[in-house]
Design an enzyme around this catalytic site. Structure first.
Site, PDB file in Angstrom:
ATOM      1  N   GLU A  63       0.829  -1.207   0.000  1.00  0.00           N
ATOM      2  CA  GLU A  63       0.000   0.000   0.000  1.00  0.00           C
ATOM      3  C   GLU A  63       0.863   1.257   0.000  1.00  0.00           C
ATOM      4  O   GLU A  63       0.512   2.247  -0.634  1.00  0.00           O
ATOM      5  CB  GLU A  63      -0.974   0.014   1.178  1.00  0.00           C
ATOM      6  CG  GLU A  63      -1.894   1.219   1.103  1.00  0.00           C
ATOM      7  CD  GLU A  63      -3.240   1.046   1.783  1.00  0.00           C
ATOM      8  OE1 GLU A  63      -3.980   2.043   1.829  1.00  0.00           O
ATOM      9  OE2 GLU A  63      -3.561  -0.062   2.247  1.00  0.00           O
ATOM     10  N   GLY A  83      -5.793   4.930  -0.248  1.00  0.00           N
ATOM     11  CA  GLY A  83      -6.081   3.559  -0.645  1.00  0.00           C
ATOM     12  C   GLY A  83      -7.494   3.224  -0.220  1.00  0.00           C
ATOM     13  O   GLY A  83      -7.888   3.527   0.907  1.00  0.00           O
ATOM     14  N   HIS A  90      -0.307 -14.162  -0.786  1.00  0.00           N
ATOM     15  CA  HIS A  90       1.043 -14.476  -0.322  1.00  0.00           C
ATOM     16  C   HIS A  90       1.378 -15.887  -0.808  1.00  0.00           C
ATOM     17  O   HIS A  90       0.666 -16.841  -0.497  1.00  0.00           O
ATOM     18  CB  HIS A  90       1.123 -14.402   1.200  1.00  0.00           C
ATOM     19  CG  HIS A  90       0.621 -13.108   1.753  1.00  0.00           C
ATOM     20  ND1 HIS A  90       1.179 -11.890   1.426  1.00  0.00           N
ATOM     21  CD2 HIS A  90      -0.401 -12.834   2.601  1.00  0.00           C
ATOM     22  CE1 HIS A  90       0.546 -10.921   2.067  1.00  0.00           C
ATOM     23  NE2 HIS A  90      -0.432 -11.475   2.780  1.00  0.00           N
ATOM     24  N   VAL A  91       2.460 -16.018  -1.590  1.00  0.00           N
ATOM     25  CA  VAL A  91       2.756 -17.303  -2.233  1.00  0.00           C
ATOM     26  C   VAL A  91       4.060 -17.942  -1.766  1.00  0.00           C
ATOM     27  O   VAL A  91       4.295 -19.114  -2.036  1.00  0.00           O
ATOM     28  CB  VAL A  91       2.753 -17.162  -3.779  1.00  0.00           C
ATOM     29  CG1 VAL A  91       1.376 -16.759  -4.273  1.00  0.00           C
ATOM     30  CG2 VAL A  91       3.796 -16.182  -4.265  1.00  0.00           C
ATOM     31  N   SER A  93       7.178 -17.711   1.598  1.00  0.00           N
ATOM     32  CA  SER A  93       7.630 -17.053   2.824  1.00  0.00           C
ATOM     33  C   SER A  93       9.101 -16.659   2.676  1.00  0.00           C
ATOM     34  O   SER A  93       9.824 -17.156   1.819  1.00  0.00           O
ATOM     35  CB  SER A  93       7.423 -17.960   4.040  1.00  0.00           C
ATOM     36  OG  SER A  93       8.164 -19.150   3.891  1.00  0.00           O
ATOM     37  N   HIS A 107      -4.784   0.769 -14.271  1.00  0.00           N
ATOM     38  CA  HIS A 107      -5.812   1.733 -14.717  1.00  0.00           C
ATOM     39  C   HIS A 107      -5.530   3.075 -14.053  1.00  0.00           C
ATOM     40  O   HIS A 107      -5.399   3.143 -12.832  1.00  0.00           O
ATOM     41  CB  HIS A 107      -7.207   1.248 -14.322  1.00  0.00           C
ATOM     42  CG  HIS A 107      -8.277   2.281 -14.514  1.00  0.00           C
ATOM     43  ND1 HIS A 107      -8.761   2.638 -15.748  1.00  0.00           N
ATOM     44  CD2 HIS A 107      -8.926   3.052 -13.613  1.00  0.00           C
ATOM     45  CE1 HIS A 107      -9.685   3.591 -15.597  1.00  0.00           C
ATOM     46  NE2 HIS A 107      -9.797   3.861 -14.311  1.00  0.00           N
ATOM     47  N   GLY A 109      -7.386   6.278 -13.873  1.00  0.00           N
ATOM     48  CA  GLY A 109      -8.545   7.133 -14.072  1.00  0.00           C
ATOM     49  C   GLY A 109      -8.363   8.462 -13.363  1.00  0.00           C
ATOM     50  O   GLY A 109      -7.459   8.635 -12.551  1.00  0.00           O
TER      51      GLY A 109
END
Length: 140
Positions: A63, A83, A90-91, A93, A107, A109
């Site tokens: 963030e 935000g 999380h894939v 460690s 994007h 905008g």
């Protein structure tokens, strides 16, 4: 590094003083036409109890870099950036070294922006994949 890049990174790092980003030792290290990169050390202060990087610290990094990217790619003098939604997968460690967060615009905008933030380790292996939606609110 160009003078323009150095100025942008200097501003990003300066505004982090006295904030969560300073607490987590997040620093901004690279910027390009449509991305911003920050890094964070993985030390015991960002661990979960079993000694690996806490997902909340990872999301705070994501963030932070996504919001900073919105700030610099929009006109931060004209808008407050907030935000409004973040999602993280999380894939892998990690328990030492650094993690790197690269925010890339999906994007852009006038009101809302969508960012993909990939968190990788020093070997460029994916640790987490995050999506952040920001909103630009006009300053009055």
């Amino acid at each position: 590094m160009t003078e323009h890049k150095e100025k942008i990174l200097g501003v990003c790092n300066e505004i982090c003083k006295g904030t969560l980003m300073e607490t987590l030792d997040i620093s901004f290290i690279d910027v390009g036409e449509n991305f911003l990169i920050a890094k964070m050390p993985v030390t015991p202060k960002v661990y979960q109890p079993d000694g690996v990087l806490h997902g909340g610290a990872t999301v705070a990094l994501a963030e932070s870099v996504g919001s900073a990217a919105s700030y610099i790619f929009l006109d931060g003098n004209k808008f407050y950036v907030r935000g409004i939604e973040i999602a993280a997968n999380h894939v892998k460690s990690i328990s030492d070294g650094f993690v790197y967060a690269k925010a890339a615009i999906i994007h852009k905008g006038r009101t809302t922006q969508l960012w993909e933030i990939k968190i990788t380790n020093e070997s460029d292996e994916l640790i987490s994949n995050c999506k952040l939606t920001t909103i630009a609110l006009p300053k009055k």
